[in-house]
Design an enzyme around this catalytic site. Structure first.
Site, PDB file in Angstrom:
ATOM      1  CG  ASP A  94      -0.358   0.280   2.515  1.00  0.00           C
ATOM      2  OD1 ASP A  94       0.881   0.451   2.575  1.00  0.00           O
ATOM      3  OD2 ASP A  94      -1.088   0.321   3.504  1.00  0.00           O
ATOM      4  CG  ASN A 115      -6.778  11.128  -0.676  1.00  0.00           C
ATOM      5  OD1 ASN A 115      -6.624  11.423  -1.867  1.00  0.00           O
ATOM      6  ND2 ASN A 115      -7.065   9.895  -0.272  1.00  0.00           N
ATOM      7  CG  ASP A 121      -9.246   9.741  -7.348  1.00  0.00           C
ATOM      8  OD1 ASP A 121      -9.112   9.019  -6.341  1.00  0.00           O
ATOM      9  OD2 ASP A 121     -10.327  10.279  -7.662  1.00  0.00           O
ATOM     10  CD  GLU A 144      -4.491   3.342   1.664  1.00  0.00           C
ATOM     11  OE1 GLU A 144      -4.137   3.461   2.837  1.00  0.00           O
ATOM     12  OE2 GLU A 144      -5.689   3.422   1.295  1.00  0.00           O
TER      13      GLU A 144
END
Length: 421
Positions: A301, A309, A318, A344
Protein backbone atom coordinates in the site's frame (compact mmCIF):
# COMPACT_ATOMS: atom_id res chain seq x y z
CA UNK A 1 -21.99 -52.02 -83.30
CA UNK A 2 -24.42 -49.93 -85.35
CA UNK A 3 -26.60 -47.34 -83.60
CA UNK A 4 -26.35 -43.91 -81.98
CA UNK A 5 -22.86 -43.08 -80.75
CA UNK A 6 -22.29 -42.77 -77.03
CA UNK A 7 -21.05 -39.30 -76.08
CA UNK A 8 -17.96 -40.59 -74.33
CA UNK A 9 -14.26 -41.03 -75.08
CA UNK A 10 -12.25 -44.23 -74.62
CA UNK A 11 -8.53 -44.89 -74.28
CA UNK A 12 -7.42 -48.27 -75.72
CA UNK A 13 -4.09 -49.56 -74.36
CA UNK A 14 -2.87 -52.77 -76.05
CA UNK A 15 0.49 -54.08 -77.13
CA UNK A 16 -0.68 -55.95 -80.26
CA UNK A 17 -1.18 -53.45 -83.05
CA UNK A 18 -3.67 -55.55 -85.01
CA UNK A 19 -6.06 -56.18 -82.09
CA UNK A 20 -5.58 -52.62 -80.81
CA UNK A 21 -6.60 -51.11 -84.14
CA UNK A 22 -9.44 -53.58 -84.60
CA UNK A 23 -10.94 -52.69 -81.22
CA UNK A 24 -10.33 -48.99 -81.81
CA UNK A 25 -12.14 -49.29 -85.15
CA UNK A 26 -15.12 -51.00 -83.52
CA UNK A 27 -15.27 -48.37 -80.79
CA UNK A 28 -15.11 -45.42 -83.20
CA UNK A 29 -18.50 -46.57 -84.52
CA UNK A 30 -19.97 -46.45 -81.02
CA UNK A 31 -18.32 -43.57 -79.12
CA UNK A 32 -17.38 -39.99 -79.84
CA UNK A 33 -13.57 -40.30 -79.48
CA UNK A 34 -10.95 -43.05 -79.24
CA UNK A 35 -7.30 -42.71 -78.17
CA UNK A 36 -4.73 -45.50 -78.44
CA UNK A 37 -1.47 -46.47 -76.73
CA UNK A 38 0.91 -49.41 -77.17
CA UNK A 39 2.27 -49.75 -73.62
CA UNK A 40 1.42 -48.83 -70.04
CA UNK A 41 3.62 -45.74 -69.82
CA UNK A 42 2.23 -44.37 -73.10
CA UNK A 43 -1.27 -45.20 -71.84
CA UNK A 44 -0.69 -43.27 -68.61
CA UNK A 45 0.58 -40.30 -70.57
CA UNK A 46 -2.43 -40.40 -72.95
CA UNK A 47 -4.78 -40.60 -69.96
CA UNK A 48 -3.24 -37.45 -68.48
CA UNK A 49 -3.24 -35.61 -71.81
CA UNK A 50 -6.71 -36.57 -73.08
CA UNK A 51 -8.77 -37.26 -69.94
CA UNK A 52 -10.83 -40.13 -71.42
CA UNK A 53 -14.12 -41.23 -69.85
CA UNK A 54 -13.25 -44.97 -70.01
CA UNK A 55 -10.01 -46.94 -70.22
CA UNK A 56 -9.85 -50.25 -72.16
CA UNK A 57 -6.62 -52.09 -71.42
CA UNK A 58 -4.93 -55.45 -71.72
CA UNK A 59 -3.57 -57.05 -68.53
CA UNK A 60 -0.14 -57.70 -70.02
CA UNK A 61 1.62 -54.58 -71.28
CA UNK A 62 5.27 -53.69 -71.94
CA UNK A 63 7.20 -50.97 -70.07
CA UNK A 64 4.45 -50.48 -67.44
CA UNK A 65 2.20 -53.46 -66.76
CA UNK A 66 -1.58 -53.21 -66.96
CA UNK A 67 -2.33 -53.57 -63.21
CA UNK A 68 0.37 -51.00 -62.38
CA UNK A 69 -1.02 -48.52 -64.89
CA UNK A 70 -4.54 -49.07 -63.55
CA UNK A 71 -3.38 -48.49 -59.98
CA UNK A 72 -1.65 -45.22 -60.96
CA UNK A 73 -4.74 -43.95 -62.78
CA UNK A 74 -6.91 -44.98 -59.83
CA UNK A 75 -4.64 -42.88 -57.64
CA UNK A 76 -5.59 -39.83 -59.72
CA UNK A 77 -9.24 -40.75 -60.35
CA UNK A 78 -10.64 -43.46 -58.13
CA UNK A 79 -13.91 -43.60 -60.10
CA UNK A 80 -12.40 -44.10 -63.58
CA UNK A 81 -14.25 -47.00 -65.35
CA UNK A 82 -11.97 -49.77 -66.68
CA UNK A 83 -12.62 -52.54 -69.21
CA UNK A 84 -9.85 -55.14 -68.92
CA UNK A 85 -9.04 -57.59 -71.75
CA UNK A 86 -7.18 -60.89 -71.44
CA UNK A 87 -6.24 -63.49 -74.07
CA UNK A 88 -5.54 -66.46 -71.82
CA UNK A 89 -6.75 -67.61 -68.42
CA UNK A 90 -4.29 -66.52 -65.75
CA UNK A 91 -5.90 -66.75 -62.28
CA UNK A 92 -3.13 -64.81 -60.49
CA UNK A 93 -3.17 -61.93 -63.00
CA UNK A 94 -6.98 -61.78 -62.96
CA UNK A 95 -7.04 -61.78 -59.16
CA UNK A 96 -4.60 -58.87 -59.04
CA UNK A 97 -6.83 -56.90 -61.41
CA UNK A 98 -10.05 -57.83 -59.58
CA UNK A 99 -8.69 -56.17 -56.46
CA UNK A 100 -8.58 -52.90 -58.44
CA UNK A 101 -12.39 -52.82 -58.74
CA UNK A 102 -12.65 -53.32 -62.51
CA UNK A 103 -15.98 -52.53 -64.22
CA UNK A 104 -15.89 -55.18 -66.98
CA UNK A 105 -13.73 -58.05 -68.32
CA UNK A 106 -13.49 -59.08 -71.96
CA UNK A 107 -11.75 -62.11 -73.44
CA UNK A 108 -9.68 -61.58 -76.58
CA UNK A 109 -10.26 -61.55 -79.42
CA UNK A 110 -13.03 -59.15 -78.46
CA UNK A 111 -16.56 -60.07 -79.52
CA UNK A 112 -18.20 -56.89 -80.93
CA UNK A 113 -21.52 -57.37 -79.10
CA UNK A 114 -19.83 -58.08 -75.75
CA UNK A 115 -17.56 -55.10 -76.30
CA UNK A 116 -20.62 -52.89 -76.89
CA UNK A 117 -22.34 -54.23 -73.76
CA UNK A 118 -19.24 -53.43 -71.68
CA UNK A 119 -19.08 -49.92 -73.15
CA UNK A 120 -22.77 -49.36 -72.40
CA UNK A 121 -22.30 -50.38 -68.77
CA UNK A 122 -19.38 -47.99 -68.41
CA UNK A 123 -21.29 -45.26 -70.24
CA UNK A 124 -24.08 -45.44 -67.66
CA UNK A 125 -21.51 -44.90 -64.90
CA UNK A 126 -19.99 -41.99 -66.86
CA UNK A 127 -23.37 -40.32 -67.37
CA UNK A 128 -24.19 -40.74 -63.68
CA UNK A 129 -20.86 -39.12 -62.75
CA UNK A 130 -21.63 -36.24 -65.11
CA UNK A 131 -25.07 -35.74 -63.56
CA UNK A 132 -23.57 -35.77 -60.10
CA UNK A 133 -20.84 -33.37 -61.19
CA UNK A 134 -23.46 -31.06 -62.69
CA UNK A 135 -25.48 -31.21 -59.47
CA UNK A 136 -22.31 -30.47 -57.51
CA UNK A 137 -21.57 -27.45 -59.70
CA UNK A 138 -25.11 -26.14 -59.20
CA UNK A 139 -24.80 -26.60 -55.45
CA UNK A 140 -21.38 -24.94 -55.44
CA UNK A 141 -22.77 -22.00 -57.43
CA UNK A 142 -25.56 -21.63 -54.89
CA UNK A 143 -23.01 -21.71 -52.06
CA UNK A 144 -20.89 -19.09 -53.81
CA UNK A 145 -23.99 -16.84 -53.91
CA UNK A 146 -24.56 -17.45 -50.18
CA UNK A 147 -24.00 -14.20 -48.23
CA UNK A 148 -21.77 -15.81 -45.60
CA UNK A 149 -18.99 -18.36 -45.32
CA UNK A 150 -20.05 -21.98 -45.85
CA UNK A 151 -18.63 -25.38 -46.66
CA UNK A 152 -19.77 -28.90 -47.53
CA UNK A 153 -18.54 -31.90 -45.57
CA UNK A 154 -18.83 -35.58 -46.43
CA UNK A 155 -17.61 -38.35 -44.12
CA UNK A 156 -15.17 -36.09 -42.32
CA UNK A 157 -13.78 -34.45 -45.47
CA UNK A 158 -14.43 -30.90 -46.66
CA UNK A 159 -15.53 -31.36 -50.27
CA UNK A 160 -16.20 -27.70 -51.04
CA UNK A 161 -15.84 -24.29 -49.43
CA UNK A 162 -17.55 -21.30 -51.01
CA UNK A 163 -15.77 -18.27 -52.44
CA UNK A 164 -16.22 -16.19 -49.30
CA UNK A 165 -14.63 -18.82 -47.13
CA UNK A 166 -11.78 -19.45 -49.56
CA UNK A 167 -11.11 -15.70 -49.70
CA UNK A 168 -11.11 -15.43 -45.90
CA UNK A 169 -8.58 -18.25 -45.74
CA UNK A 170 -6.36 -16.42 -48.25
CA UNK A 171 -7.09 -18.30 -51.49
CA UNK A 172 -8.82 -17.24 -54.74
CA UNK A 173 -10.92 -20.43 -54.77
CA UNK A 174 -11.46 -23.73 -53.01
CA UNK A 175 -9.52 -25.50 -55.77
CA UNK A 176 -6.46 -23.38 -54.93
CA UNK A 177 -7.02 -24.03 -51.23
CA UNK A 178 -7.16 -27.80 -51.77
CA UNK A 179 -4.27 -27.82 -54.26
CA UNK A 180 -2.10 -26.13 -51.65
CA UNK A 181 -2.73 -29.00 -49.23
CA UNK A 182 -4.43 -26.67 -46.75
CA UNK A 183 -7.10 -27.81 -44.27
CA UNK A 184 -9.79 -25.90 -42.40
CA UNK A 185 -8.53 -27.43 -39.14
CA UNK A 186 -5.14 -25.79 -39.68
CA UNK A 187 -6.81 -22.38 -39.25
CA UNK A 188 -8.90 -23.20 -36.16
CA UNK A 189 -7.35 -21.63 -33.07
CA UNK A 190 -10.13 -22.16 -30.54
CA UNK A 191 -13.35 -24.16 -30.43
CA UNK A 192 -16.01 -23.32 -27.82
CA UNK A 193 -13.49 -21.41 -25.74
CA UNK A 194 -10.82 -24.12 -25.70
CA UNK A 195 -7.56 -24.29 -27.64
CA UNK A 196 -8.17 -26.53 -30.65
CA UNK A 197 -6.15 -29.76 -30.74
CA UNK A 198 -8.60 -32.03 -32.54
CA UNK A 199 -6.69 -32.76 -35.74
CA UNK A 200 -8.02 -32.59 -39.33
CA UNK A 201 -11.65 -33.59 -38.64
CA UNK A 202 -12.03 -33.36 -34.85
CA UNK A 203 -13.85 -30.04 -35.14
CA UNK A 204 -16.55 -31.69 -37.28
CA UNK A 205 -17.11 -34.43 -34.72
CA UNK A 206 -17.15 -31.96 -31.83
CA UNK A 207 -19.81 -29.79 -33.49
CA UNK A 208 -22.00 -32.59 -34.83
CA UNK A 209 -21.92 -34.71 -31.67
CA UNK A 210 -22.25 -31.87 -29.15
CA UNK A 211 -24.61 -33.23 -26.48
CA UNK A 212 -25.80 -29.72 -25.61
CA UNK A 213 -26.74 -28.99 -29.23
CA UNK A 214 -25.11 -25.55 -29.06
CA UNK A 215 -24.09 -23.25 -31.86
CA UNK A 216 -20.34 -23.81 -31.85
CA UNK A 217 -18.04 -20.78 -31.55
CA UNK A 218 -14.86 -21.04 -33.59
CA UNK A 219 -11.86 -18.70 -33.65
CA UNK A 220 -10.30 -18.83 -37.12
CA UNK A 221 -6.89 -17.50 -38.03
CA UNK A 222 -7.30 -14.68 -40.55
CA UNK A 223 -4.26 -14.24 -42.82
CA UNK A 224 -5.90 -11.26 -44.51
CA UNK A 225 -6.21 -9.24 -41.29
CA UNK A 226 -3.20 -6.92 -40.84
CA UNK A 227 -3.86 -6.74 -37.09
CA UNK A 228 -3.42 -10.49 -36.83
CA UNK A 229 -6.66 -10.83 -34.86
CA UNK A 230 -8.59 -14.03 -35.57
CA UNK A 231 -12.20 -13.94 -36.65
CA UNK A 232 -14.90 -15.37 -34.38
CA UNK A 233 -17.74 -17.35 -35.95
CA UNK A 234 -20.91 -19.09 -34.78
CA UNK A 235 -21.01 -22.39 -36.69
CA UNK A 236 -24.21 -24.31 -37.45
CA UNK A 237 -24.77 -27.35 -39.64
CA UNK A 238 -27.57 -29.09 -41.52
CA UNK A 239 -27.65 -32.55 -43.10
CA UNK A 240 -28.99 -32.98 -46.63
CA UNK A 241 -31.97 -35.31 -46.70
CA UNK A 242 -31.18 -38.96 -47.48
CA UNK A 243 -27.43 -38.26 -47.78
CA UNK A 244 -24.47 -38.03 -45.37
CA UNK A 245 -23.58 -34.64 -46.90
CA UNK A 246 -23.60 -31.76 -44.40
CA UNK A 247 -23.61 -27.99 -44.87
CA UNK A 248 -21.70 -25.92 -42.30
CA UNK A 249 -22.34 -22.17 -42.19
CA UNK A 250 -20.11 -19.63 -40.42
CA UNK A 251 -21.68 -16.43 -39.09
CA UNK A 252 -19.20 -13.71 -38.20
CA UNK A 253 -19.75 -12.67 -34.58
CA UNK A 254 -16.38 -10.98 -34.06
CA UNK A 255 -17.95 -7.66 -33.09
CA UNK A 256 -20.28 -9.36 -30.60
CA UNK A 257 -17.34 -11.21 -29.08
CA UNK A 258 -15.37 -7.97 -28.82
CA UNK A 259 -18.30 -6.36 -27.03
CA UNK A 260 -18.67 -9.36 -24.71
CA UNK A 261 -14.95 -9.30 -23.92
CA UNK A 262 -15.17 -5.58 -23.23
CA UNK A 263 -18.09 -6.05 -20.85
CA UNK A 264 -16.30 -8.94 -19.14
CA UNK A 265 -13.17 -6.82 -18.84
CA UNK A 266 -15.14 -3.94 -17.37
CA UNK A 267 -16.81 -6.29 -14.87
CA UNK A 268 -13.45 -7.62 -13.69
CA UNK A 269 -11.48 -4.33 -13.69
CA UNK A 270 -11.24 -1.49 -11.24
CA UNK A 271 -12.42 1.57 -13.21
CA UNK A 272 -9.93 4.03 -11.69
CA UNK A 273 -6.67 2.07 -11.89
CA UNK A 274 -7.56 -0.54 -14.59
CA UNK A 275 -6.19 -3.19 -12.24
CA UNK A 276 -8.11 -6.42 -11.62
CA UNK A 277 -10.79 -5.91 -9.00
CA UNK A 278 -11.03 -7.80 -5.73
CA UNK A 279 -13.84 -10.17 -6.74
CA UNK A 280 -12.11 -11.31 -9.94
CA UNK A 281 -8.82 -11.71 -8.09
CA UNK A 282 -10.38 -14.03 -5.51
CA UNK A 283 -11.74 -16.24 -8.32
CA UNK A 284 -8.30 -16.29 -9.96
CA UNK A 285 -6.60 -17.04 -6.65
CA UNK A 286 -8.97 -19.95 -6.06
CA UNK A 287 -8.11 -21.37 -9.48
CA UNK A 288 -4.36 -21.07 -8.82
CA UNK A 289 -4.76 -22.95 -5.54
CA UNK A 290 -6.77 -25.74 -7.20
CA UNK A 291 -4.29 -26.10 -10.07
CA UNK A 292 -1.50 -26.55 -7.54
CA UNK A 293 1.30 -24.81 -9.41
CA UNK A 294 3.82 -22.79 -7.34
CA UNK A 295 3.06 -19.08 -7.09
CA UNK A 296 3.62 -16.12 -4.78
CA UNK A 297 1.79 -12.98 -3.74
CA UNK A 298 2.85 -9.38 -3.13
CA UNK A 299 0.68 -7.01 -1.11
CA UNK A 300 1.54 -3.33 -0.85
CA UNK A 301 0.00 0.00 0.00
CA UNK A 302 0.98 3.65 -0.31
CA UNK A 303 2.56 5.05 2.84
CA UNK A 304 0.64 7.95 4.45
CA UNK A 305 -1.84 8.01 1.56
CA UNK A 306 -4.46 9.76 3.71
CA UNK A 307 -2.12 12.71 4.11
CA UNK A 308 -1.84 13.02 0.31
CA UNK A 309 -5.63 13.27 0.03
CA UNK A 310 -5.80 15.72 2.94
CA UNK A 311 -2.97 18.00 1.75
CA UNK A 312 -3.41 17.94 -2.03
CA UNK A 313 -7.01 16.84 -2.59
CA UNK A 314 -8.74 13.66 -3.72
CA UNK A 315 -8.13 14.41 -7.40
CA UNK A 316 -4.39 14.27 -6.75
CA UNK A 317 -4.89 11.12 -4.67
CA UNK A 318 -6.74 9.49 -7.60
CA UNK A 319 -3.91 10.51 -9.95
CA UNK A 320 -1.38 8.87 -7.61
CA UNK A 321 -3.42 5.64 -7.64
CA UNK A 322 -3.55 5.66 -11.45
CA UNK A 323 0.16 6.43 -11.81
CA UNK A 324 1.31 3.82 -9.31
CA UNK A 325 -0.82 1.21 -11.09
CA UNK A 326 0.79 2.04 -14.41
CA UNK A 327 4.25 2.09 -12.80
CA UNK A 328 3.72 -1.38 -11.36
CA UNK A 329 2.46 -2.79 -14.68
CA UNK A 330 5.63 -1.53 -16.35
CA UNK A 331 7.78 -3.40 -13.80
CA UNK A 332 6.12 -6.84 -13.71
CA UNK A 333 5.73 -9.67 -16.25
CA UNK A 334 2.73 -9.97 -18.53
CA UNK A 335 1.79 -13.14 -16.67
CA UNK A 336 1.77 -11.33 -13.31
CA UNK A 337 -1.60 -9.83 -12.34
CA UNK A 338 -2.03 -6.46 -10.64
CA UNK A 339 -5.04 -6.24 -8.30
CA UNK A 340 -6.60 -3.32 -6.48
CA UNK A 341 -7.45 -4.88 -3.13
CA UNK A 342 -9.14 -1.76 -1.77
CA UNK A 343 -8.39 1.90 -1.18
CA UNK A 344 -4.62 2.33 -1.55
CA UNK A 345 -3.89 -1.41 -1.09
CA UNK A 346 -2.79 -3.52 -4.06
CA UNK A 347 -1.76 -7.13 -4.78
CA UNK A 348 0.49 -8.68 -7.41
CA UNK A 349 -0.16 -12.34 -8.14
CA UNK A 350 3.07 -13.88 -9.49
CA UNK A 351 2.64 -17.35 -11.08
CA UNK A 352 5.60 -19.75 -11.18
CA UNK A 353 7.49 -17.59 -8.66
CA UNK A 354 9.31 -18.63 -5.50
CA UNK A 355 10.32 -16.38 -2.62
CA UNK A 356 13.63 -15.37 -4.23
CA UNK A 357 11.92 -14.07 -7.35
CA UNK A 358 9.03 -12.37 -5.58
CA UNK A 359 11.50 -10.65 -3.23
CA UNK A 360 13.28 -9.20 -6.26
CA UNK A 361 9.96 -8.09 -7.75
CA UNK A 362 8.86 -6.37 -4.54
CA UNK A 363 12.19 -4.62 -4.07
CA UNK A 364 12.15 -3.41 -7.68
CA UNK A 365 8.63 -2.02 -7.22
CA UNK A 366 9.53 -0.38 -3.90
CA UNK A 367 12.49 1.41 -5.50
CA UNK A 368 10.48 2.42 -8.57
CA UNK A 369 7.78 4.02 -6.41
CA UNK A 370 10.34 5.89 -4.29
CA UNK A 371 12.10 7.25 -7.39
CA UNK A 372 8.93 8.28 -9.22
CA UNK A 373 7.64 11.89 -9.28
CA UNK A 374 3.87 11.68 -8.82
CA UNK A 375 1.66 14.38 -10.34
CA UNK A 376 0.70 17.10 -7.86
CA UNK A 377 2.78 15.68 -4.99
CA UNK A 378 6.00 17.69 -4.40
CA UNK A 379 7.42 15.19 -1.93
CA UNK A 380 8.63 11.60 -2.16
CA UNK A 381 5.94 8.92 -2.12
CA UNK A 382 6.84 5.47 -0.75
CA UNK A 383 5.15 2.10 -0.37
CA UNK A 384 5.40 -0.85 2.01
CA UNK A 385 5.39 -4.47 0.86
CA UNK A 386 4.54 -7.90 2.24
CA UNK A 387 5.45 -11.02 0.29
CA UNK A 388 4.54 -14.71 0.68
CA UNK A 389 4.94 -17.96 -1.27
CA UNK A 390 1.95 -20.31 -1.36
CA UNK A 391 2.25 -23.43 0.80
CA UNK A 392 0.42 -26.49 -0.57
CA UNK A 393 -2.68 -27.27 1.50
CA UNK A 394 -3.05 -23.71 2.73
CA UNK A 395 -6.53 -22.22 2.44
CA UNK A 396 -7.21 -19.02 0.51
CA UNK A 397 -8.04 -17.10 3.72
CA UNK A 398 -4.89 -18.35 5.48
CA UNK A 399 -2.75 -17.32 2.51
CA UNK A 400 -4.19 -13.82 2.33
CA UNK A 401 -3.89 -13.43 6.10
CA UNK A 402 -0.15 -14.26 5.92
CA UNK A 403 0.58 -11.63 3.28
CA UNK A 404 -1.55 -9.07 5.14
CA UNK A 405 0.45 -9.71 8.31
CA UNK A 406 3.71 -9.34 6.36
CA UNK A 407 2.56 -5.95 5.06
CA UNK A 408 1.54 -4.92 8.58
CA UNK A 409 5.05 -5.71 9.88
CA UNK A 410 6.59 -3.67 7.05
CA UNK A 411 4.53 -0.65 8.10
CA UNK A 412 5.12 -1.19 11.81
CA UNK A 413 8.91 -1.39 11.37
CA UNK A 414 9.32 1.89 9.53
CA UNK A 415 7.54 1.61 6.13
CA UNK A 416 9.14 1.77 2.68
CA UNK A 417 10.40 -1.79 3.00
CA UNK A 418 9.71 -5.41 2.03
CA UNK A 419 8.80 -8.01 4.67
CA UNK A 420 8.38 -11.75 4.17
CA UNK A 421 5.44 -13.70 5.52
Amino acid sequence: MAGRKQGISILVVMQGEYERERIAGLLRKAVSAVFTAADGREGLRSYRDNHPDVVFTDIVLPVLDGPDMIAMIRGEDEDMPFIVAYDQYNPKALLNVLELNIDAFLRLPADPSKLLDAVRRCARAVYLRRKLAQADRMLWNLLDAFPGMALLELKGQVVYANQRMAAYLGYPSFDHFRAGGARIADRILRLNGEEYTGGPSGWITAIVEDQLDRDAVVHLDNPGNPSGRPGVFAVTFATFQNTPLRLFSFQDISELEDEKDLLADEASTDPLTKAMNRRSFLRLLGTEIIVGRPFSLVMFDIDHFKSINDEYGHDVGDAVLREISQLVRENIRETDRLVRWGGEEFMVLAPASDMDRVRQVAERLRQAVEDFSFSGVPRTVTSSFGIVEYVRGESQDEFIKRVDEALYRAKETGRNRVMEG
